[in-house]
Design an enzyme around this catalytic site. Sequence first.
Site, PDB file in Angstrom:
ATOM      1  N   SER A 164     115.425  57.957  19.174  1.00 57.99           N
ATOM      2  CA  SER A 164     116.126  57.808  20.452  1.00 57.99           C
ATOM      3  C   SER A 164     117.298  56.846  20.289  1.00 57.99           C
ATOM      4  CB  SER A 164     115.166  57.239  21.496  1.00 57.99           C
ATOM      5  OG  SER A 164     115.875  56.828  22.651  1.00 57.99           O
ATOM      6  N   TYR A 177     108.648  50.736  23.642  1.00 59.26           N
ATOM      7  CA  TYR A 177     109.053  52.117  23.320  1.00 59.26           C
ATOM      8  C   TYR A 177     110.274  52.097  22.396  1.00 59.26           C
ATOM      9  CZ  TYR A 177     111.393  56.641  24.115  1.00 59.26           C
ATOM     10  OH  TYR A 177     112.048  57.842  23.943  1.00 59.26           O
ATOM     11  N   LYS A 181     110.850  53.485  18.463  1.00 56.54           N
ATOM     12  CA  LYS A 181     111.879  54.449  18.048  1.00 56.54           C
ATOM     13  C   LYS A 181     112.712  53.885  16.896  1.00 56.54           C
ATOM     14  CE  LYS A 181     110.834  57.871  20.729  1.00 56.54           C
ATOM     15  NZ  LYS A 181     110.414  59.159  20.166  1.00 56.54           N
TER      16      LYS A 181
END
Length: 273
Positions: A164, A177, A181
């Site tokens: 991401s 999160y 990534k």
Amino acid sequence: MLRSVFRCLRTKPFSGHRSMSQSSLAGKVAIVTASTDGIGLAAAQSLGQRGAHVVVSSRRQANVDKAVELLKSQSIQVTGTTCNAGMGEDREKLIQMAVEQCGGIDILVSNAAVNPFFGNIMESTEAVWDKILDVNVKSAFLLTKLAVPHMIKRGGGSVVFVSSVAGYQPMQALGPYSVSKTALLGLTRALAPELGQSNIRVNCVAPGIIKTRFSSALWQSEDIMEEFQKQMSIKRPGEPKEIGDVVAFLCSEEASYITGETITVTGGMGCRL
Ligand code: NAP
């Protein structure tokens, strides 16, 4: 006249650009995790349109059934099963199914991710970190580890991780999160030299803001999008197909000399570590 046209169609190889790219993955078996919606489904479509037999999966049987039906209606060769990417026995079942029902594995697209936490990173708990790292990072590695021996039997293969833009620039309220990534960028680079010896390429795609359910809180909010648009050269959210096509490119012969790389697909949002 007609007979000679038919003879020509039967014997001549495809030569148009469209046909070549569509047939470039013919005979390949591609596993895509979390592929009953959004980016995973779009990747399955792009791979399938290029001729791969795709193995789709996600946690819910009803979603798997729907995706299989959709892909079949698009004349894509498809097999589906439930698989929670964070669970070891599910990962093993997925690999076994691809081998038994499709004859082997050439491509793995590890796309599954969760984000159970929004807030200040200092308020995130160990349980949050365990969940995020299990599904977003460990499962990507462990699935690769299961798939690689089967790729070696086929003479090589291709692995693609879905990271991401947040892996480059942590998003506020999405700290754990974002870190998971970033870890995928490292995993890509750690695996590529080792698996290159087995003719397996390992690459990664880092999407920006893409119109899926997962990110709907971002792209459905005018205020948030206004902020993101300041960083975008292309001032709109991306479509899942715009990621799926890059995934399929990375898995194809056109990318035969690319490994250990991450392609950012962000409409121009800055990506620097
Ligand atoms: P999405 O449209 O919400 O689709 C999520 C898919 O994942 C569904 O098929 C869901 O089906 C499945 N799924 C959820 N948890 C799973 C699990 N534990 N194991 C297996 N399948 C699971 O999401 P998306 O936006 O396409 O996201 C896909 C990937 O792109 C993720 O890695 C995400 O981090 C990344 N990404 C997305 C964006 C974005 O803007 N959308 C940006 C950057 C990166 P079930 O409910 O049936 O399991």
